[in-house]
Every structure is written in structure tokens, then in C-alpha cells.
Design an enzyme around this catalytic site. Structure first.
Site, PDB file in Angstrom:
ATOM      1  N   ILE A 440      18.025  92.191  -8.393  1.00 29.80           N
ATOM      2  CA  ILE A 440      18.346  91.109  -9.326  1.00 29.80           C
ATOM      3  C   ILE A 440      19.373  91.578 -10.342  1.00 29.80           C
ATOM      4  O   ILE A 440      20.394  90.938 -10.557  1.00 29.80           O
ATOM      5  CB  ILE A 440      17.068  90.621 -10.034  1.00 29.80           C
ATOM      6  CG1 ILE A 440      16.146  89.973  -8.991  1.00 29.80           C
ATOM      7  CG2 ILE A 440      17.390  89.632 -11.139  1.00 29.80           C
ATOM      8  CD1 ILE A 440      14.757  89.678  -9.506  1.00 29.80           C
ATOM      9  N   SER A 468       8.234  88.906 -12.738  1.00 34.90           N
ATOM     10  CA  SER A 468       9.190  89.575 -13.610  1.00 34.90           C
ATOM     11  C   SER A 468      10.612  89.274 -13.157  1.00 34.90           C
ATOM     12  O   SER A 468      11.547  89.259 -13.948  1.00 34.90           O
ATOM     13  CB  SER A 468       8.954  91.082 -13.578  1.00 34.90           C
ATOM     14  OG  SER A 468       9.094  91.547 -12.254  1.00 34.90           O
ATOM     15  N   GLU A 469      10.763  89.000 -11.868  1.00 38.79           N
ATOM     16  CA  GLU A 469      12.088  88.672 -11.310  1.00 38.79           C
ATOM     17  C   GLU A 469      12.749  87.541 -12.105  1.00 38.79           C
ATOM     18  O   GLU A 469      13.885  87.630 -12.535  1.00 38.79           O
ATOM     19  CB  GLU A 469      11.910  88.259  -9.853  1.00 38.79           C
ATOM     20  CG  GLU A 469      13.195  87.846  -9.175  1.00 38.79           C
ATOM     21  CD  GLU A 469      12.898  87.111  -7.874  1.00 38.79           C
ATOM     22  OE1 GLU A 469      13.646  86.179  -7.564  1.00 38.79           O
ATOM     23  OE2 GLU A 469      11.910  87.459  -7.186  1.00 38.79           O
ATOM     24  N   GLU A 470      11.941  86.503 -12.314  1.00 38.54           N
ATOM     25  CA  GLU A 470      12.457  85.340 -13.036  1.00 38.54           C
ATOM     26  C   GLU A 470      12.826  85.723 -14.462  1.00 38.54           C
ATOM     27  O   GLU A 470      13.906  85.383 -14.953  1.00 38.54           O
ATOM     28  CB  GLU A 470      11.395  84.241 -13.112  1.00 38.54           C
ATOM     29  CG  GLU A 470      10.578  84.046 -11.851  1.00 38.54           C
ATOM     30  CD  GLU A 470      11.352  83.355 -10.756  1.00 38.54           C
ATOM     31  OE1 GLU A 470      12.374  82.737 -11.092  1.00 38.54           O
ATOM     32  OE2 GLU A 470      10.956  83.444  -9.586  1.00 38.54           O
ATOM     33  N   ALA A 473      15.926  87.763 -14.703  1.00 36.16           N
ATOM     34  CA  ALA A 473      17.115  86.971 -14.392  1.00 36.16           C
ATOM     35  C   ALA A 473      17.496  86.061 -15.550  1.00 36.16           C
ATOM     36  O   ALA A 473      18.649  86.019 -15.981  1.00 36.16           O
ATOM     37  CB  ALA A 473      16.863  86.141 -13.134  1.00 36.16           C
TER      38      ALA A 473
END
Ligand SMILES: *[C@@H]1O[C@H](CO)[C@@H](O)[C@H](O)[C@H]1NC(C)=O
Ligand SMILES: *[C@@H]1O[C@H](CO)[C@@H](O)[C@H](O)[C@H]1NC(C)=O
Ligand SMILES: *[C@@H]1O[C@H](CO)[C@@H](O)[C@H](O)[C@H]1NC(C)=O
Ligand SMILES: *[C@@H]1O[C@H](CO)[C@@H](O)[C@H](O)[C@H]1NC(C)=O
Ligand SMILES: *[C@@H]1O[C@H](CO)[C@@H](O)[C@H](O)[C@H]1NC(C)=O
Ligand SMILES: *[C@@H]1O[C@H](CO)[C@@H](O)[C@H](O)[C@H]1NC(C)=O
Ligand SMILES: *[C@@H]1O[C@H](CO)[C@@H](O)[C@H](O)[C@H]1NC(C)=O
Ligand SMILES: *[C@@H]1O[C@H](CO)[C@@H](O)[C@H](O)[C@H]1NC(C)=O
Length: 569
Positions: A440, A468-470, A473
Site C-alpha cells: 500500500i 490497517s490497510e484502509e 491508505a
């Protein structure tokens, strides 16, 4: 006994006379005082009835009709009574009776014949003879004297002679000129005052008669009494008048009673009636006057049937003797206030319509504009992808089937194939084995936009929150300069408060696009409303589809932005 019979007798005599003339209206007496041995004629005239069909009969004092035999010394010719010539015994009352079908007038004349000694040195001629005419000459100017001759047309007048005192005037000189019954006097001087006479010979049925008129001439100084005519209006002013409209301007003058000035309207030093003698578009009116104790008030108007362009700017001058005043026509001044208000309203309407049009067609305009400038736009910003697509990972097949279809099928189909964008879709484009956070972090830097797809299901929220990705980002997108976020809602989201704060912030700031299509072929077209909105938020296209196969496949629905066709939102 005798008295009634006498009365009866008188009545029987009087009756025919009464019927003959007595039933008429009596008018005022005319007085005529004429020198003996001259021919004399008097016309019986009583306007208006004598203008029509009326009979006129003259009677002498003895109530006898006057003869109509032209050989008689006293006779009637048409409406005239003629004495050829007068005798002393002719003094007395004469009357004429004018009869029309419905009226009758009896007009009396008191004739007095007197003896005149003209230029008879043996007798003193009295001043101001009763038959004398008074005439005025103005000093320093040219004037004329008129010989008054009132005779019927059957009398031939000739051999007119003029006398000053008892001396005949030679009319060929510089000082005097003769024309018809007038004697012109040039450059009048005080010496021209005096007693004049005119004599005329009359021919009637082969006989000749002589008429002599006495004229007493006085001289007046120009502008005597120190009064010159005063023009009250116009005042050398201008008048606003519309082109093509009629116009009447009165010239108002006061003048003394004795002044015999000419009053008129002139243009370019010419009488208006002469200047416009062909068209008669502009005419001088008939002069009217009102008498006061010591002056006369005159009005003479000028009438424009229709004001033409050539009338503007030139002076129309009213003259009264030596006085003059003009009026100038001008076009009405344009109403600046009206123009200003009109202009402002037009501007406001224009601005409002431009804003409306822009709001309605903003997306189309921007897309069209981009396509028009396409070739010139090739800024290198070291980005690899046009957008990073962030979406909730499917947990249950049924719930997130739509999301997966949109992300993995429609987005690549429309944005990549049709519009030539390059997307980074997590779960499609990362290399196997890479750490999620690294993927990411690295790739989002290479993207120009972040597309976040959100779904309202509470399950998904939980997912979103935990991923956590969201977070990473969104965080990166927010802090990275120039990174724009495109929020796509799969369904309408009623309660944003359960969303992560970063999403709430983006939604508030940039709004969101709601997925409005189904998953049919039609929704896969770049020209639909939904895709246009997405494309609008995407950066200008940089990677046009190069494969002819792709072009062929999507001819009906490709992403050439100029072809969008306006739709309203
Ligand atoms: C004389 O009087 C008649 C009406 O009675 C009129 O028509 C005519 O014009 C008069 N002539 C002159 C020279 O005034
Ligand atoms: C006619 O006029 C003369 C002089 O003007 C006058 O003496 C006489 O009385 C008048 N006659 C009539 C009947 O008016
Ligand atoms: C007037 O009459 C005289 C003679 O009777 C004649 O010689 C003369 O030509 C006439 N004049 C006019 C103007 O008729
Ligand atoms: C006014 O009159 C003069 C000569 O009298 C002439 O030259 C001029 O053209 C005239 N002007 C107009 C506007 O008719
Ligand atoms: C109008 O007046 C001009 C000069 O004053 C003249 O030449 C012309 O013949 C006149 N036209 C008419 C119709 O009277
Ligand atoms: C102007 O003069 C004409 C002719 O004399 C008259 O008929 C008209 O009434 C006058 N107009 C005005 C407004 O005085
Ligand atoms: C005044 O007007 C009348 C007709 O309206 C005319 O007979 C008379 O001569 C005028 N008077 C003057 C002084 O112009
Ligand atoms: C108006 O103009 C005329 C000349 O056309 C001039 O003689 C006169 O004095 C002027 N009158 C006024 C009140 O200015």
C-alpha cells in the site's frame, strides 16, 4: 269719421312698400363723403349671405329703385351703385336690399357730396379733407402709397398720375417708382411728408371720367416710441423631439400697435413656406393677435408634420421686424439610467444562466475540455497509476458480491479498457508475498487518485475499521499533497457517524458518488452518468487505448471524451 279713413288710406299706400323692403333686417349706416364731379361707386356687400345666391337691389332716397340702364348717370351695375359723375344734389340716403331664400338685409348709405378746391390758389384748401386718406411712411426705409380705387370691373382704369402738393411726380427717378395703383418711395426722408394726390381716368361706355384721391402722408421714425417687437418665445433654445413625430412651435411676440412689422418663420434665411414649398412638410401657421391697451400680442406657429433627420441642429428663426430668435431641434438624450438598469439586469441574467449551465453541464464541459486539450497534456509527474482502488474485502459472498464485481470487473472494464486509465487494485496488482503495508505504502505514492468504495453494512464497517490497510491508505492520501480521494458509495449511507473519521472528513469535503447502475452491459458504458462523475474526478487521461481490438470492441461506448454528449445532472 275722417281720421280712420285717412289711416286706412295711409296703410294701403304703406303696405306694398313694407312688403317690398320693410321686412328686412336693418344694418348700420355707411357714411361716404365724396368730392363733387367725380365718379363714385359703392358695392353692396353683406357677408356671408352675399357670398351665396342673393339678389341685390339699390334704392334711392325716394324709395324708387335705381335704374339698371348703364347710360343713366346714376345706375346699378351688378351689386354696385354708380354715380358718373357725382352732382351736389346727390347727397342723401341710399340703401340696398340683399335678399336670399331665407334672409333679407337693408343696408343704408349716407352720401355727402362736397365741393373741393384742389390746387385752386384762389381758395385755401382746408387741411384734412373729408375724403382724404391717411398714410404713413417709415424713415430710412422704402415704402409705398396706394391709390384707393373701388370700381366695378366694367370700368377701365388708366393713366394714373401722382401729385405731391400740386406738382406732378415724375415716377422714373431714383426716389419714386410706379407700379399699378402704388407709388413706391425709396429711402424715405422727412421731406417726403406732405399732401399727395393720385388721379385716374375711367372709361365707361365711351365716356371718360377723372377720379382724384387725396392722401395725407406722415413720416415715422423707425422704431418710433423706442419700442422694438419683443419675442417672448422661442429664446434661442433647443427642443428635444423624437424622429418622425409631429411638432408645433409657437412664436410669441409683443409689439406696439403702430408697428407694422412682418412676422414670420425662416430657415436658412428663407421663409419656411418657400423652403419647403415642394413637400409642405414644414409650414408657417396663420398669425393670430390679441389686442391689449398699449400693445398687441401675436402668435405665429411653425408646424412640422413629421420631424426628419435633416431638421436637427439647424436654427428655425422667428422674425418680428428687427427682432429674431431661434429654436433648434435635438434628438432626445438617451435615458442612461434605463440603459444602466437594463445592462445590469442583462448581466445578472447572463451570470445566472452561465452559472446554471456550468452547474448542469460542469462534468460534460470538463470532460470535453480535457479531450480537446488531450494532445497537449503530457505532464510528467512520476506516477505510475491513475488511481489506487481501496475496497472492503469480501467476507460473505452474498454481501460483497456487488463490490467485487464493481472493483474487479467494471472498474477495469470502463476506466482501463474504455478510458485508458491505469488502476492499482489491491488483490489484483500486487506481487505475491509482499507485505500488505509495504504494498500500500509504495503503490499509493505512485497513484494520482485514491478511489475508496464503501458499503453501508455494519459488518463492513467493522472490517474497515479493523483493517490497517484502509487506515494507512486514507492517512497517506490525506497527508500527501495533491492526492484526491474519490468516494464511491455502493448504496446510500444514512449514518456516516459510524464511519472512520477520515472517511467522514473526505465525505464532508469532497462529497461522494453513489453507484447508480446495475450490472448489465449498459452500466459498463463510460458515457453513463455514474461513470462520467467518476471520470470527472479522475485526472485527465494520459493513456489512451492503443489496441485497435479494444477500440473495435467498444465502438458503441468508448471513452473518447469529446463524444460525451451533454446530459444534465
Ligand atoms: C361686391 O359685392 C359682392 C357681393 O355683393 C361681392 O361678391 C363682390 O366680391 C364685391 N366686389 C368687390 C370688388 O368688392
Ligand atoms: C347724413 O350725414 C350728414 C353728414 O354726415 C348728416 O348731417 C346727416 O344728418 C345724415 N343723415 C342721416 C339721415 O343720417
Ligand atoms: C378710353 O377712352 C378713350 C376715348 O374715349 C380712348 O381713346 C382710350 O383708348 C380708352 N382707353 C382705354 C384704356 O380703353
Ligand atoms: C442655405 O442657403 C445657402 C445659400 O443661401 C446654401 O448655400 C446652403 O446650402 C443652404 N443650406 C441648407 C442646409 O440648405
Ligand atoms: C420652390 O421654391 C424654389 C426657390 O424658392 C423654386 O425654384 C421652385 O420652383 C419652387 N417650387 C414650387 C413647387 O413652387
Ligand atoms: C398653428 O397654426 C395653424 C394655422 O394657423 C392652426 O390651425 C393651428 O391651430 C395652430 N396650432 C397651434 C397649436 O396653435
Ligand atoms: C389681428 O387679427 C385680425 C384677424 O384675425 C386682423 O384682421 C387684424 O388686422 C390683426 N391685427 C393686427 C394689428 O395685425
Ligand atoms: C437669439 O439669437 C439671435 C440671432 O439669431 C440674436 O439676435 C438674439 O439676440 C438672441 N437672443 C437671445 C435672447 O439670446
Amino acid at each position: 269719421m275722417g281720421v280712420p279713413s285717412l289711416l286706412l288710406c295711409r296703410m294701403s299706400i304703406a303696405l306694398p312698400l313694407f312688403v317690398g323692403a320693410g321686412a328686412c333686417h336693418h344694418t348700420d349706416m355707411h357714411y361716404e363723403t365724396i368730392a363733387v364731379d367725380q365718379p363714385f361707386a359703392f358695392n353692396c356687400s353683406y357677408p356671408p349671405i352675399t357670398n351665396g345666391a342673393a339678389s341685390v337691389r339699390w334704392y334711392a332716397a325716394s324709395k324708387i329703385p335705381v335704374s339698371k340702364d348703364i347710360q343713366h348717370r346714376i345706375h346699378q351695375e351688378q351689386t354696385w351703385i354708380l354715380f358718373l359723375p357725382l352732382n351736389l344734389g346727390d347727397s342723401g340716403i341710399y340703401y340696398c336690399v340683399v335678399k336670399s331664400s331665407d334672409s333679407c338685409y337693408r343696408i343704408p348709405m349716407n352720401l355727402t357730396v362736397f365741393v373741393k378746391h384742389w390746387c385752386d390758389t384762389s381758395r385755401r384748401t382746408p387741411e384734412n379733407l373729408p375724403d382724404e386718406y391717411q398714410q404713413i411712411l417709415h424713415m430710412g426705409k422704402s415704402g409705398s402709397l396706394t391709390c384707393h380705387l373701388l370700381f366695378p370691373d366694367s370700368l377701365v382704369l388708366h393713366s394714373i398720375k401722382w401729385y405731391k402738393g400740386c406738382k406732378e411726380i415724375e415716377p422714373s427717378g431714383d426716389q419714386f417708382n410706379l407700379q399699378g395703383q402704388k407709388l413706391y418711395v425709396n429711402n424715405v426722408s422727412p421731406e417726403d411728408k406732405g399732401n399727395y394726390a393720385c388721379s385716374v381716368t375711367l372709361n365707361h361706355t365711351g365716356k371718360q371720367y377723372k377720379v382724384l384721391n387725396s392722401i395725407s402722408v406722415s413720416i415715422k421714425r423707425a422704431g418710433s416710441g423706442g419700442r422694438i417687437p419683443k419675442i417672448i418665445y422661442p429664446e434661442n433654445n433647443s427642443i428635444e423631439v423624437k424622429l418622425g413625430s409631429p411638432l408645433i412651435v409657437d412664436c410669441k411676440i409683443t409689439d406696439t400697435k403702430e408697428n407694422t412689422n412682418l412676422r414670420c418663420w425662416r430657415v436658412n434665411s428663407t421663409l419656411v413656406d418657400d423652403y419647403y414649398n415642394n413637400t409642405k412638410r414644414i409650414r408657417e401657421g396663420i398669425e393670430t393677435n390679441v389686442s391689449f391697451k398699449d400693445h398687441i400680442f401675436y402668435t405665429v406657429n411653425i408646424t412640422f408634420l413629421e420631424v426628419k433627420m435633416e431638421d436637427y441642429g439647424i436654427p428655425f428663426v422667428c422674425h418680428a421686424g428687427v427682432s429674431a430668435a431661434y429654436v433648434v431641434l435635438t434628438l432626445p438624450a438617451p435615458d442612461f439610467r434605463a440603459y444602466l438598469i437594463g445592462g445590469l439586469i442583462t448581466l445578472a441574467v447572463l451570470v445566472v444562466s452561465v452559472v446554471c449551465i456550468y452547474n448542469n453541464f460542469k462534468i460534460d464541459i470538463v470532460l470535453w475540455y480535457r479531450s480537446a486539450l488531450h494532445s497537449t497534456r503530457a505532464i510528467e509527474d512520476r506516477k505510475l497509476y491513475d488511481a489506487y482502488v481501496l475496497y472492503p474485502k469480501p467476507q460473505k459472498e452474498s454481501q460483497n458480491h456487488d463490490v467485487a464485481t464493481l472493483v474487479l470487473k467494471l472498474l477495469p472494464e470502463v476506466l482501463e479498457k474504455q478510458c485508458g486509465y491505469k488502476l492499482f487494485i489491491f488483490g489484483r496488482d500486487e506481487f505475491p508475498g509482499q507485505a500488505v503495508a509495504n504494498v500500500i505504502d509504495e503503490n499509493i505514492k505512485l497513484c494520482r487518485r485514491l478511489i475508496v468504495i464503501i458499503v453501508p453494512e455494519s459488518l463492513s464497517f467493522g472490517l474497515l475499521k479493523n483493517m490497517s490497510e484502509e487506515q494507512i491508505a486514507v492517512y497517506n492520501a490525506l497527508i500527501q499533497d495533491g492526492m484526491k480521494v474519490i468516494l464511491i458509495e455502493m448504496e446510500e449511507i444514512e449514518d456516516y457517524s459510524t464511519m472512520p473519521e477520515s472517511i467522514q472528513y473526505i465525505r464532508q469535503k469532497h462529497g461522494a458518488i453513489q453507484w447508480s447502475g446495475d450490472f448489465t452491459e449498459q452500466s459498463q458504458c463510460a458515457k453513463t452518468k455514474f461513470w462520467k462523475k467518476v471520470r470527472y474526478h479522475m485526472p485527465p487521461r494520459r493513456y489512451p487505448p492503443s489496441s485497435p481490438v479494444q477500440l473495435l470492441r467498444h465502438t458503441s461506448c468508448d471513452c473518447r471524451e469529446g463524444d460525451t454528449g451533454l446530459i444534465t445532472h
